[in-house]
Write a protein that holds these residues in place. Structure first.
Motif: not given
Length: 227
Positions: A46-70
């Motif tokens: 995300a810091a390099a300009g890539v949009t992260i796509v995931s499914g909002l589920a618990k576990g890996i999905d949630g951490h992928a979204h949070r990592g991009a937002l942070d």
């Protein structure tokens, strides 16, 4: 993609058509290793300009979204319900953060409640929106592997993060590697393939930004990246 949705509903802002997008998926029962790997990879992409796509589920999905937002980046959540019905409910605050810079997307009309058949069907949109799909942790039978199947049918690249041979959570990802998925050990691997430069040097060690006593230094020396 095969079987495209006739309509997509969304809340938030869609990315530009030329914006690089990568899906990050995995098990709902993520280990500490999976959570850390997901957060690090999503943040660096995300810091390099890539949009992260995931499914909002618990576990890996949630951490992928949070990592991009942070990392002050953009992320998209593809949902198995209407965009006004947040599932799981504990991700309501996360969903609102996503809307501020990214989007919630669904091919189900507003008001649609999550239903079991909706989850595997929406995975074709997760992979379809993305240039590549990254699987961080997945057991032998996992919804993330359904996403991989869609990605293969759509001609998308598949990456897998190597996991412990002693962990059931990595059975599926390690099998993907045996089947020819590209190993992913850091965001730099994928950024190179996308012809993008990393925002930071991934090899640079983290600096300790606080003074420590002798006792604290002794304790810190014993803390490793694994429990």
């Amino acid at each position: 993609i095969p079987g495209p949705p006739p309509v997509l509903y969304y809340r938030g802002m869609l990315p530009a058509q030329d914006e690089p997008t990568v899906a990050i998926v995995g098990t709902r029962r993520a280990t500490s290793y999976g959570r850390e790997a997901t957060t690090r990879i999503a943040s660096d992409l995300a810091a390099a300009g890539v949009t992260i796509v995931s499914g909002l589920a618990k576990g890996i999905d949630g951490h992928a979204h949070r990592g991009a937002l942070d990392a002050k980046g953009r992320t998209i959540a593809v949902m198995a319900s209407g965009v006004d019905i947040i599932y799981p409910p504990e991700h309501r605050q996360l969903a609102e953060r996503i809307v501020e810079s990214g989007a919630l997307i669904s091919d189900y009309p507003p008001g649609t409640k999550p239903d079991a058949p909706n989850f595997p069907a929406r995975n074709r949109i997760i992979s379809g929106l993305s240039q590549a799909t990254v699987v961080v942790e997945a057991p032998a039978r996992s919804g993330a592997l359904i996403t991989v199947g869609f990605a293969a049918d759509q001609g998308r690249d598949v990456y897998a993060v190597p996991g412990s041979i002693l962990s059931n959570a990595s059975d599926g990802t390690n099998k993907l590697l045996r089947q020819g998925a590209t190993p992913l050990t850091s965001a730099v691997d994928l950024l190179d393939d996308l012809h993008l430069a990393p925002a930071i040097d991934a090899e640079e060690p983290t600096q300790i930004a606080f003074p420590m006593s002798e006792e604290e230094r002794a304790i810190y020396a014993l803390v490793t990246s694994e429990p």
